[in-house]
Design a protein around this motif. Structure first.
Motif, PDB file in Angstrom:
ATOM      1  N   MET A 185       0.814  -1.216   0.000  1.00  0.00           N
ATOM      2  CA  MET A 185       0.000   0.000   0.000  1.00  0.00           C
ATOM      3  C   MET A 185       0.850   1.269   0.000  1.00  0.00           C
ATOM      4  O   MET A 185       0.330   2.372   0.056  1.00  0.00           O
ATOM      5  N   ARG A 186       2.175   1.086  -0.027  1.00  0.00           N
ATOM      6  CA  ARG A 186       3.125   2.197  -0.127  1.00  0.00           C
ATOM      7  C   ARG A 186       2.949   3.199   1.026  1.00  0.00           C
ATOM      8  O   ARG A 186       2.794   4.398   0.812  1.00  0.00           O
ATOM      9  N   ILE A 187       2.940   2.649   2.224  1.00  0.00           N
ATOM     10  CA  ILE A 187       2.831   3.509   3.402  1.00  0.00           C
ATOM     11  C   ILE A 187       3.877   3.102   4.420  1.00  0.00           C
ATOM     12  O   ILE A 187       4.358   1.967   4.408  1.00  0.00           O
ATOM     13  N   ASP A 188       4.245   4.056   5.237  1.00  0.00           N
ATOM     14  CA  ASP A 188       4.964   3.759   6.468  1.00  0.00           C
ATOM     15  C   ASP A 188       3.894   3.583   7.544  1.00  0.00           C
ATOM     16  O   ASP A 188       3.180   4.534   7.856  1.00  0.00           O
ATOM     17  N   LEU A 189       3.767   2.371   8.076  1.00  0.00           N
ATOM     18  CA  LEU A 189       2.642   2.072   8.962  1.00  0.00           C
ATOM     19  C   LEU A 189       2.646   2.965  10.198  1.00  0.00           C
ATOM     20  O   LEU A 189       1.574   3.381  10.667  1.00  0.00           O
ATOM     21  N   ALA A 190       3.817   3.267  10.730  1.00  0.00           N
ATOM     22  CA  ALA A 190       3.888   4.134  11.917  1.00  0.00           C
ATOM     23  C   ALA A 190       3.401   5.546  11.582  1.00  0.00           C
ATOM     24  O   ALA A 190       2.611   6.137  12.329  1.00  0.00           O
ATOM     25  N   ASP A 191       3.840   6.099  10.452  1.00  0.00           N
ATOM     26  CA  ASP A 191       3.410   7.451  10.063  1.00  0.00           C
ATOM     27  C   ASP A 191       1.924   7.487   9.729  1.00  0.00           C
ATOM     28  O   ASP A 191       1.219   8.434  10.096  1.00  0.00           O
ATOM     29  N   ALA A 192       1.437   6.442   9.041  1.00  0.00           N
ATOM     30  CA  ALA A 192       0.020   6.404   8.679  1.00  0.00           C
ATOM     31  C   ALA A 192      -0.857   6.292   9.920  1.00  0.00           C
ATOM     32  O   ALA A 192      -1.925   6.916  10.001  1.00  0.00           O
ATOM     33  N   SER A 193      -0.432   5.509  10.887  1.00  0.00           N
ATOM     34  CA  SER A 193      -1.200   5.370  12.120  1.00  0.00           C
ATOM     35  C   SER A 193      -1.214   6.677  12.900  1.00  0.00           C
ATOM     36  O   SER A 193      -2.238   7.081  13.460  1.00  0.00           O
ATOM     37  N   ARG A 194      -0.063   7.359  12.928  1.00  0.00           N
ATOM     38  CA  ARG A 194       0.018   8.640  13.629  1.00  0.00           C
ATOM     39  C   ARG A 194      -0.903   9.678  12.968  1.00  0.00           C
ATOM     40  O   ARG A 194      -1.635  10.402  13.643  1.00  0.00           O
TER      41      ARG A 194
END
Length: 560
Positions: free
Chosen positions: A183-192
């Motif tokens: 999904m081309r995301i950084d999971l930590a940044d997306a969650s934040r």
């Protein structure tokens, strides 16, 4: 070896001890878990010592496990049967259709016996409860000799063990590592970022912070800027997020000052609130000072079960607006517990009937809030009358057989106790005055019931394990991997393109549809946040009920 045969209880508890020790071993983010470890040890011990355990032991402990599972999930299962949860319910249906379809296809293509096919289904779906519902259904098939029943039930345990190992590794790596890349995301940044949007901007989470609102704190301030201001205006400027609990003026101490009480220069003020909110008070009041023992005050803590219909479905932020007593009396929600899950106590956390809120504040304020939200939780002892009636009702329900053409379908003791547990748990959540089953007690019975059942199954299945492994070779590992990748990939595509679920929530929901606790643990570690848990809780609750029912369904179709 003779001692183990003569005393099967010794072998049983030895399997539990060594199995749970094995389950603690960690390789990267992967741990086997106590249940899989117990099954491995019991299979090996059963093949070596050939220990016989009475069949009734399995039945009793599985009934206890499955009832406790349903009891804990009941309130949230019924709460999620609404339009808002329809998106997540679709993911659970994808899981069910895929795993049943693949298991049935493998059985027909490779001419698998009903036990092996059911074991593949249970292991690849990483749902231990399917082992119980499937083995029980096999025993009720007509036309099988006792030897065949024992053999097929042994195949369930062996196939489950192999497929579980590969399915567990696959779901953990796929959800926590590969899905964010796809999904081309950084999971930590997306969650934040999602957390900040949910909170209306600001308040992002740091890597070393928990996503739940910080613990309540009390701090003292020296009045300089607030000279001449009233308590009411001071609390209003801080948006009602803190409470003035006490004021010290010279040698006099005033607790719970009236809203119109005016502060003067050099007063010492005790504020109570969440840490981030209290820190901001220094710009309004004056510098923070060291705490003084005589300026301290006592706060009470109580746990309240949400039972009021008007409260169901409301967010914590909406509850604070609906009930001014929260701000007026200085009452704060510090924790939300849903079954055996702990959720972020953010303003956007939706509360359902059966949730348990931990409230902290003055005792008088707690009493007023408790009366409006629900009932005070009194979970100090288990109501064995309610527990016994629930398991008995489930056992009776499991004896009902419904025929669809030539296919006999029955819930069995396991399925019946699961349905009974859901209903009894749901009813308890609406009427908290009886039927107490403390979460700690329910979790202990659930875990021990499943562990003993799995140990009994492994000891019985041990002698058939090696012939089955030689017969099917690589089929079992491949099936375990495929039955994770296919439903998870379909859910990923559907969840993004059709259901438009936020990416961190979707990853959590996919872990939940497989009932994989190791997966969500790894996901939250990568995300450095429990935001994905908000999606996990819905699908986990629904799949916990639906997946165990696939065992009798597959056995009924193949057995016919």
């Amino acid at each position: 070896m003779g001692v183990l045969r003569d005393h099967p209880e010794l072998a049983l508890f030895l399997c539990l001890a060594v199995g749970y020790l094995l389950g603690k071993l960690r390789v990267g983010p992967i741990t086997l878990g106590g249940i899989c470890g117990t099954l491995i040890v019991s299979l090996l011990l059963g093949a070596w010592a050939k220990v016989a355990v009475a069949e009734d032991v399995k039945t009793v402990f599985f009934a206890i496990f499955i009832f406790a599972l349903g009891y804990m999930a009941g309130p949230q299962f019924f709460a999620h049967l609404n339009r808002r949860s329809l998106r997540y319910f679709s993911l659970c249906l994808i899981e069910l259709v895929c795993v049943l379809g693949i298991a049935f296809g493998l059985a027909k293509s490779f001419r698998l016996d009903v036990g092996t096919a059911s074991g593949i289904l249970a292991g690849a779906a990483t749902e231990s409860a399917v082992v119980g519902t499937a083995t029980e259904s096999i025993a009720k098939l007509s036309g099988l000799t006792p030897a065949q029943v024992s053999q097929y039930q042994g195949h369930v345990a062996t196939a489950y063990t192999v497929c579980y190992l590969f399915g567990l590794i696959t779901v953990v790596i796929y959800t926590s590592q590969l899905m964010p890349m796809l999904m081309r995301i950084d999971l930590a940044d997306a969650s934040r970022a999602l957390w900040e949007r949910m909170r209306g901007g600001g308040g992002g989470l740091e890597g070393d912070e928990q996503e739940a609102l910080p613990a309540l704190v009390g701090r003292t301030f020296f009045v300089t800027h607030a000279d001449g201001r009233t308590v009411e205006s001071l609390e209003r400027e801080l948006d009602g997020r803190v409470t003035v609990e006490a004021v010290r003026r010279g040698s006099k101490l005033l607790t719970a000052p009236a809203p119109g009480f005016a502060l003067i220069l050099s007063d010492l003020v005790l504020l109570v609130g969440r840490r981030a909110d209290v820190i901001e008070a220094s710009r309004v009041i004056g510098p923070e000072t060291a705490g003084l023992p005589d300026l301290d005050t006592h706060l009470a803590t109580s746990q309240v079960a949400v039972t009021e219909k008007a409260t169901d479905g409301r967010t914590l932020g909406a509850l604070r607006q609906d009930h001014p007593e929260f701000a007026r009396d200085g009452v704060y929600v510090t924790e939300v517990v849903r079954g055996d899950l702990r959720l972020p106590a953010s303003a956007d956390t939706v509360v359902h009937r059966g949730d348990v809120l931990t409230l902290v504040g003055a005792r008088s304020g707690l009493s007023r809030i408790t009366a409006k939200l629900g009932a005070l939780v009194r979970n100090d002892t288990t109501d064995f009358v309610y527990l016994g009636l629930g398991i008995a009702a489930g056992s009776l329900l499991g004896q009902v057989v419904v025929r669809l053409g030539d296919v006999p379908l029955s819930l069995g003791t396991g399925g019946g106790c699961l349905v009974s547990g859901l209903l009894f748990g749901w009813f308890r959540s609406r009427r908290q005055t009886f039927g107490a089953f403390p979460p700690q007690a329910a979790t202990t019975l659930k875990d021990m019931g499943l562990a003993v059942f799995i140990a009994c199954t492994g000891l019985t299945a041990g002698p058939q394990a090696w012939p089955l492994l030689k017969q099917y070779g690589a089929l079992l590992p491949v099936a375990g991997i495929a039955m994770v990748l296919v439903p998870a990939s379909v859910s990923l595509v559907v969840g993004r393109t059709l259901l438009h679920i936020e990416k961190p929530l979707l990853i959590g929901a996919i872990a939940g549809q497989q009932c994989s606790t190791p997966a969500i643990t790894s996901i939250t570690q990568v995300a450095r946040s429990s935001v994905p848990m908000l999606g996990y809780t819905i699908t986990y609750t629904l799949s916990n009920f639906l997946l165990p029912l696939t065992g009798p369904l597959l056995v009924g179709v193949l057995g016919a």
